[in-house]
Enzyme design. Structure first.
Site, short mmCIF file in Angstrom:
data_model
loop_
_atom_site.label_atom_id
_atom_site.label_comp_id
_atom_site.label_asym_id
_atom_site.label_seq_id
_atom_site.Cartn_x
_atom_site.Cartn_y
_atom_site.Cartn_z
N TYR A 20 -7.95 -7.38 -32.07
CA TYR A 20 -8.84 -7.53 -33.22
C TYR A 20 -10.23 -7.99 -32.79
O TYR A 20 -10.73 -9.00 -33.26
CB TYR A 20 -8.23 -8.50 -34.25
CG TYR A 20 -6.83 -8.11 -34.64
CD1 TYR A 20 -6.64 -7.09 -35.57
CD2 TYR A 20 -5.73 -8.69 -34.03
CE1 TYR A 20 -5.36 -6.69 -35.92
CE2 TYR A 20 -4.45 -8.27 -34.37
CZ TYR A 20 -4.27 -7.28 -35.30
OH TYR A 20 -3.01 -6.88 -35.62
N TYR A 152 4.29 -8.99 -42.03
CA TYR A 152 3.60 -8.36 -40.90
C TYR A 152 4.64 -7.61 -40.06
O TYR A 152 5.66 -8.20 -39.68
CB TYR A 152 2.88 -9.39 -40.02
CG TYR A 152 2.26 -8.73 -38.81
CD1 TYR A 152 1.05 -8.05 -38.92
CD2 TYR A 152 2.91 -8.74 -37.58
CE1 TYR A 152 0.50 -7.38 -37.83
CE2 TYR A 152 2.37 -8.07 -36.48
CZ TYR A 152 1.17 -7.40 -36.62
OH TYR A 152 0.64 -6.74 -35.53
N ASP A 257 13.29 -7.21 -39.55
CA ASP A 257 12.35 -7.24 -38.43
C ASP A 257 12.41 -8.65 -37.83
O ASP A 257 11.82 -9.58 -38.37
CB ASP A 257 10.94 -6.89 -38.94
CG ASP A 257 9.88 -6.99 -37.84
OD1 ASP A 257 10.20 -7.50 -36.75
OD2 ASP A 257 8.73 -6.58 -38.09
N LYS A 286 9.21 -9.00 -28.58
CA LYS A 286 8.61 -10.27 -28.17
C LYS A 286 9.43 -11.04 -27.13
O LYS A 286 9.32 -10.74 -25.95
CB LYS A 286 8.28 -11.10 -29.41
CG LYS A 286 7.10 -10.46 -30.19
CD LYS A 286 6.35 -11.42 -31.09
CE LYS A 286 4.99 -10.88 -31.45
NZ LYS A 286 4.88 -10.30 -32.79
C1 LIG Z 1 4.51 -8.96 -33.25
C2 LIG Z 1 5.29 -8.38 -34.35
C3 LIG Z 1 5.40 -6.98 -34.49
C4 LIG Z 1 4.67 -6.01 -33.59
O1 LIG Z 1 5.05 -6.10 -32.28
P1 LIG Z 1 4.08 -5.52 -31.11
O2 LIG Z 1 4.88 -5.68 -29.87
O3 LIG Z 1 2.85 -6.36 -31.16
O4 LIG Z 1 3.81 -4.10 -31.45
C5 LIG Z 1 6.18 -6.50 -35.52
N1 LIG Z 1 6.84 -7.33 -36.35
C6 LIG Z 1 6.77 -8.67 -36.23
C7 LIG Z 1 7.54 -9.53 -37.17
C8 LIG Z 1 5.99 -9.24 -35.24
O5 LIG Z 1 5.89 -10.57 -35.14
#
Ligand SMILES: *Cc1c(COP(=O)(O)O)cnc(C)c1O
Length: 437
Positions: A20, A152, A257, A286
């Site tokens: 960003y 997100y 997610d 992550k």
């Molecule tokens: C960081 C994140 C993403 C995206 O992951 P990237 O590896 O940055 O593409 C998607 N969902 C959640 C909940 C996240 O914290």
């Protein structure tokens, strides 16, 4: 000749995008000279270096710390074997072992694994699975996702379309983003009782929305229990039970997610365990590789996998170049084994207690709206936008690295932090908030 730090930073600002970022008004960046354990070693601009505890775990990832000997060894072993092979027509032990391990530790109905290279792509794959699933069931009109505000899910286009429409980037991309179905944000607070009127109102609203739009909805996607980059916002596990029930009643797939919440961050190995709810599709990323390599995965049930496979496409239509990269698989396996070989839940609980104690004094400071802790995540929410540059510097002067955003100063420390290091993080954030406000 050794280049000066200002020369490196000038070269950086001429060529590089950061997350960003602007190329005409670049924000300050700091040069990392090394990283070990829970500490970053940053160039101090005066010919020396300064150490800082990484209170961000490099954005949720680095749970075992930098240069962890076990993870270093796993990568080196795999480098000596082979670093990458295509996954079309070929397979390898690290991928097979990791897939089995993930199926073993994740919610029971999840049986199959798709590996990819980033969280955003794992969300793309999850949404694609849901769409292909509905097509295979003869519901080709079901092309939208139901989600809640405040979420997100990543930066590529399908994930962006399910990010919060206000604080996400929707206004920039009007017309280019799929219009999804947004329900209200769950009421704030992990501990909210089930008979709470705000919870009942939320449940009624999302239920009504789902009923009205059922014939257009393929799946529900949310971050369970803790919304991350959308606002570091915990909510009650009971909300997930409502969503599971809606999915079952209307034939939606439930996508959780857990890219941020997975691998113990909220106190359970997966956040869905707080609710006793199993998803049809799970996204992880992550901390999957302990922060060593870029990797994510989408897990699904046999019902989803077989329906998609027997559908019109005859296959799941996705196949990244770096799918199941062997280095990433090897280090992910080592990271999971290392995590599970320890009493990780006790560690997370101790970090939780330490952050609660350390951040508590911030609650009474002027300009602080809320202080909250869930698992190994601590958040100070201010009354207005944070002065990111000044706040980052004020925390760094106290020996800690954070990356505030919007109205939030927050931390998700590496699990290997000692009690003293957790106390130092709490004191640094509290002190900086007192100073900068
Ligand atoms: C960081 C994140 C993403 C995206 O992951 P990237 O590896 O940055 O593409 C998607 N969902 C959640 C909940 C996240 O914290």
């Amino acid at each position: 000749m050794e280049q000066s730090v200002s020369e490196w930073l000038r070269r950086d600002s001429e060529r590089l995008w950061h997350p960003y970022s602007s190329l005409t008004e670049p924000s300050p960046v700091r040069l990392v000279r090394g990283a070990s354990g829970v500490r970053l070693r940053l160039d101090d601009g005066a010919g020396g270096t300064v150490e800082a505890i990484d209170a961000m775990s490099s954005w949720w990832c680095m749970i075992h710390g930098y240069r962890n000997p076990v993870l270093d060894a796993a990568v080196k072993r795999q480098v000596d074997d082979f670093s990458h092979v295509m996954f079309g027509g070929l397979t390898h032990e690290p991928a097979i072992r990791l897939a089995e391990r993930l199926v073993e530790i994740s919610p029971a109905p999840l049986r199959h694994v798709f590996f990819c290279d980033s969280g955003s792509v794992s969300v793309e794959v999850a949404i694609k699975l849901a769409l292909q699933y509905q097509v295979a069931r003869g519901n080709s009109g079901r092309t939208r996702m139901l989600t809640v505000r405040g979420g997100y899910h990543g930066d590529t286009f399908a994930p962006m379309s399910v990010c919060d429409p206000v604080n996400g980037m929707h206004s920039l991309f009007t017309g280019a983003l799929k219009e999804q179905v947004f329900g209200p944000q769950p009421p704030a607070g992990f501990e909210r009782p089930d008979d709470d009127p705000e919870f009942a109102a939320w449940a009624a609203a999302i239920t009504g929305l789902a009923e009205r739009q059922a014939d257009q909805i393929a799946g529900i996607i949310v971050e369970p229990v803790l919304q991350g980059a959308g606002g570091m916002y915990p909510y009650s596990p009971a909300c997930l039970r409502v969503l599971r029930d809606l999915a079952d009643r209307h034939g939606f797939l439930l996508i959780l997610d857990e890219i941020a919440t997975g691998f113990g961050r909220t106190g359970t190995l997966f956040a869905s365990e707080h609710a006793g709810v199993d998803p049809d599709i799970l996204c992880i990323g992550k901390a999957l590789t302990g922060g060593y390599l870029s990797m994510a995965a989408t897990l699904c049930t046999t019902e989803v996998a077989h329906t998609v496979s027997d559908g019109p496409g005859g296959a799941l239509m996705h196949g990244p170049t770096f799918m199941a990269n062997p280095l990433a698989c090897a280090v992910a396996l080592a990271s999971i084994d290392l995590l599970l070989s320890q009493d990780w839940a006790a560690r997370v609980a101790r970090i939780s207690a330490g952050l609660s104690a350390g951040l508590a004094p911030a609650a009474s400071l002027p300009g602080v709206k809320d202080v909250r802790v869930l698992g190994a995540v601590g958040v100070v929410q201010l009354g207005g936008p944070v002065d990111m540059k000044r706040m980052t510097e004020a925390v760094l002067r106290r020996g800690v690295w954070v990356r505030p955003f919007r109205d939030l100063v927050y931390t998700m420390p590496p699990y290997v932090c000692t009690d003293e290091e957790i106390a130092a993080i709490g004191a640094a954030i509290t002190g900086a908030v007192r100073e900068v406000g």
